[in-house]
Design an enzyme around this catalytic site. Structure first.
Site, PDB file in Angstrom:
ATOM      1  N   HIS A  18      49.261  60.233 123.254  1.00 12.05           N
ATOM      2  CA  HIS A  18      47.836  60.615 123.248  1.00 12.05           C
ATOM      3  C   HIS A  18      47.606  61.782 124.217  1.00 12.05           C
ATOM      4  O   HIS A  18      46.914  62.737 123.890  1.00 12.05           O
ATOM      5  CB  HIS A  18      46.949  59.445 123.694  1.00 12.05           C
ATOM      6  CG  HIS A  18      46.906  58.277 122.740  1.00 12.05           C
ATOM      7  ND1 HIS A  18      47.170  56.988 123.122  1.00 12.05           N
ATOM      8  CD2 HIS A  18      46.613  58.204 121.426  1.00 12.05           C
ATOM      9  CE1 HIS A  18      47.034  56.173 122.093  1.00 12.05           C
ATOM     10  NE2 HIS A  18      46.693  56.879 121.043  1.00 12.05           N
ATOM     11  N   LYS A  42      40.898  46.034 115.736  1.00 11.31           N
ATOM     12  CA  LYS A  42      42.039  45.380 116.390  1.00 11.31           C
ATOM     13  C   LYS A  42      41.552  44.445 117.510  1.00 11.31           C
ATOM     14  O   LYS A  42      40.474  44.628 118.041  1.00 11.31           O
ATOM     15  CB  LYS A  42      42.960  46.434 116.999  1.00 11.31           C
ATOM     16  CG  LYS A  42      43.530  47.395 115.976  1.00 11.31           C
ATOM     17  CD  LYS A  42      44.231  48.560 116.659  1.00 11.31           C
ATOM     18  CE  LYS A  42      44.751  49.550 115.653  1.00 11.31           C
ATOM     19  NZ  LYS A  42      45.225  50.787 116.300  1.00 11.31           N
ATOM     20  N   ARG A  91      51.949  61.339 113.777  1.00 14.15           N
ATOM     21  CA  ARG A  91      53.288  61.103 114.314  1.00 14.15           C
ATOM     22  C   ARG A  91      54.353  61.193 113.231  1.00 14.15           C
ATOM     23  O   ARG A  91      55.387  61.771 113.390  1.00 14.15           O
ATOM     24  CB  ARG A  91      53.373  59.731 114.971  1.00 14.15           C
ATOM     25  CG  ARG A  91      52.697  59.661 116.307  1.00 14.15           C
ATOM     26  CD  ARG A  91      52.487  58.257 116.714  1.00 14.15           C
ATOM     27  NE  ARG A  91      51.686  57.561 115.722  1.00 14.15           N
ATOM     28  CZ  ARG A  91      51.533  56.260 115.662  1.00 14.15           C
ATOM     29  NH1 ARG A  91      52.145  55.488 116.515  1.00 14.15           N
ATOM     30  NH2 ARG A  91      50.767  55.724 114.749  1.00 14.15           N
ATOM     31  N   SER A 129      50.723  52.299 120.950  1.00 12.83           N
ATOM     32  CA  SER A 129      50.220  51.404 121.995  1.00 12.83           C
ATOM     33  C   SER A 129      50.854  50.026 121.843  1.00 12.83           C
ATOM     34  O   SER A 129      51.236  49.396 122.836  1.00 12.83           O
ATOM     35  CB  SER A 129      48.696  51.299 121.901  1.00 12.83           C
ATOM     36  OG  SER A 129      48.120  52.573 122.053  1.00 12.83           O
TER      37      SER A 129
HETATM   38  N1  COA Z   1      51.118  59.286 120.192  1.00 12.66           N
HETATM   39  C1  COA Z   1      51.445  58.010 120.251  1.00 12.66           C
HETATM   40  N2  COA Z   1      50.761  57.039 119.619  1.00 12.66           N
HETATM   41  C2  COA Z   1      49.706  57.388 118.917  1.00 12.66           C
HETATM   42  C3  COA Z   1      49.303  58.706 118.810  1.00 12.66           C
HETATM   43  C4  COA Z   1      50.059  59.683 119.488  1.00 12.66           C
HETATM   44  N3  COA Z   1      49.746  60.965 119.447  1.00 12.66           N
HETATM   45  N4  COA Z   1      48.217  58.760 118.027  1.00 12.66           N
HETATM   46  C5  COA Z   1      47.959  57.517 117.643  1.00 12.66           C
HETATM   47  N5  COA Z   1      48.863  56.675 118.185  1.00 12.66           N
HETATM   48  C6  COA Z   1      48.953  55.250 117.952  1.00 12.66           C
HETATM   49  C7  COA Z   1      48.042  54.444 118.783  1.00 12.66           C
HETATM   50  O1  COA Z   1      48.676  54.100 119.985  1.00 12.66           O
HETATM   51  C8  COA Z   1      47.766  53.263 117.916  1.00 12.66           C
HETATM   52  O2  COA Z   1      48.783  52.332 118.077  1.00 12.66           O
HETATM   53  P1  COA Z   1      48.559  50.773 117.755  1.00 12.66           P
HETATM   54  O3  COA Z   1      48.253  50.669 116.292  1.00 12.66           O
HETATM   55  O4  COA Z   1      49.841  50.186 118.141  1.00 12.66           O
HETATM   56  O5  COA Z   1      47.406  50.332 118.613  1.00 12.66           O
HETATM   57  C9  COA Z   1      47.838  53.842 116.503  1.00 12.66           C
HETATM   58  O6  COA Z   1      48.568  55.020 116.613  1.00 12.66           O
HETATM   59  C10 COA Z   1      46.538  54.226 115.895  1.00 12.66           C
HETATM   60  O7  COA Z   1      45.556  54.188 116.876  1.00 12.66           O
HETATM   61  P2  COA Z   1      44.433  55.209 117.207  1.00 12.66           P
HETATM   62  O8  COA Z   1      44.834  56.612 117.082  1.00 12.66           O
HETATM   63  O9  COA Z   1      43.894  54.771 118.516  1.00 12.66           O
HETATM   64  O10 COA Z   1      43.458  54.985 116.069  1.00 12.66           O
HETATM   65  P3  COA Z   1      42.849  53.667 115.631  1.00 12.66           P
HETATM   66  O11 COA Z   1      43.374  53.421 114.272  1.00 12.66           O
HETATM   67  O12 COA Z   1      43.020  52.574 116.629  1.00 12.66           O
HETATM   68  O13 COA Z   1      41.345  54.080 115.668  1.00 12.66           O
HETATM   69  C11 COA Z   1      39.285  54.870 114.808  1.00 12.66           C
HETATM   70  C12 COA Z   1      40.699  54.458 114.537  1.00 12.66           C
HETATM   71  C13 COA Z   1      38.654  54.086 115.951  1.00 12.66           C
HETATM   72  C14 COA Z   1      39.259  56.329 115.174  1.00 12.66           C
HETATM   73  C15 COA Z   1      38.504  54.639 113.491  1.00 12.66           C
HETATM   74  O14 COA Z   1      38.695  53.310 113.097  1.00 12.66           O
HETATM   75  C16 COA Z   1      37.032  54.915 113.619  1.00 12.66           C
HETATM   76  O15 COA Z   1      36.622  56.042 113.625  1.00 12.66           O
HETATM   77  N6  COA Z   1      36.213  53.849 113.720  1.00 12.66           N
HETATM   78  C17 COA Z   1      34.778  53.957 113.827  1.00 12.66           C
HETATM   79  C18 COA Z   1      34.090  53.473 112.545  1.00 12.66           C
HETATM   80  C19 COA Z   1      34.057  54.551 111.502  1.00 12.66           C
HETATM   81  O16 COA Z   1      33.462  55.587 111.671  1.00 12.66           O
HETATM   82  N7  COA Z   1      34.695  54.271 110.361  1.00 12.66           N
HETATM   83  C20 COA Z   1      34.699  55.170 109.232  1.00 12.66           C
HETATM   84  C21 COA Z   1      35.802  56.134 109.311  1.00 12.66           C
HETATM   85  S1  COA Z   1      37.093  55.653 108.226  1.00 12.66           S
END
Ligand code: COA
Length: 163
Positions: A18, A42, A91, A129
């Protein structure tokens, strides 16, 4: 006003992957708002306050970064913060389908907001994560995968002694 991006996620916890995306995002945008989704699907290990503390500490040396939380739709938060774009990291091919779907959904919800993808640095391609939490739970060394504050908080959470 300069260009602003929102970098959303669960950040449970923030990883070096990140941090890499945020650092490189700052070369494209004047400001990056790192935003924790409060209503994520989650079950988080860390509370919002704990995640905010880890974000602030990990990103304190990056001027142009702001940390925030949001509830509800991401596109509404982007409008509220007067940002121009959503920043996301990719990724691997496995990320693509989910990210593609999310970007299209966000565009459908608000066609003025663009999603910008950056390729995650090769060093961090295998990191998530969850995998860091898994390693830390059993006392594994995570120091090359996450900021110091995160490694410390993980050890505290899992009752692992300091090295
Ligand atoms: N390097 C390492 N790991 C990374 C990364 C990077 N550059 N980018 C993402 N990841 C990992 C994260 O650690 C996470 O790991 P995990 O699944 O083990 O926890 C995973 O990739 C994805 O996580 P993240 O990037 O934090 O995204 P998310 O899927 O948790 O979050 C939201 C998604 C919150 C952005 C999305 O659900 C959202 O916008 N929600 C709000 C509601 C909404 O508007 N919905 C409509 C849109 S579809």
């Amino acid at each position: 006003m300069g260009k602003i991006a929102v970098y959303p996620g669960s950040f449970d916890p923030i990883t070096n992957g990140h941090c890499d995306i945020i650092r490189r995002g700052l070369r494209l945008f004047d400001k990056v708002i790192v935003a924790i989704a409060v209503n994520g699907t989650k079950s988080p290990l860390f509370t919002i306050e704990e995640r905010l503390e880890m974000l602030r500490e990990s990103l304190k040396d990056m001027p142009g970064v702001e940390v925030d939380t949001f509830d509800g739709l991401l596109v509404d938060f982007v409008v509220k913060r007067q940002a121009d774009a959503i920043l996301r990291g990719l990724r691997a091919v496995s990320d693509f389908e989910y990210e593609f779907q999310m970007a299209l959904m966000n565009r459908k919800l608000n066609k003025k907001i663009q999603t910008v993808f950056l390729m995650t640095g090769l060093r961090w391609i295998y990191i998530s994560s969850s995998i860091i939490k898994e390693a830390a739970r059993f006392g594994g060394d995570t120091s090359d995968m996450a900021p110091d504050i995160v490694c410390k908080r993980l050890r505290q959470k899992f009752g692992v002694p300091e090295p």
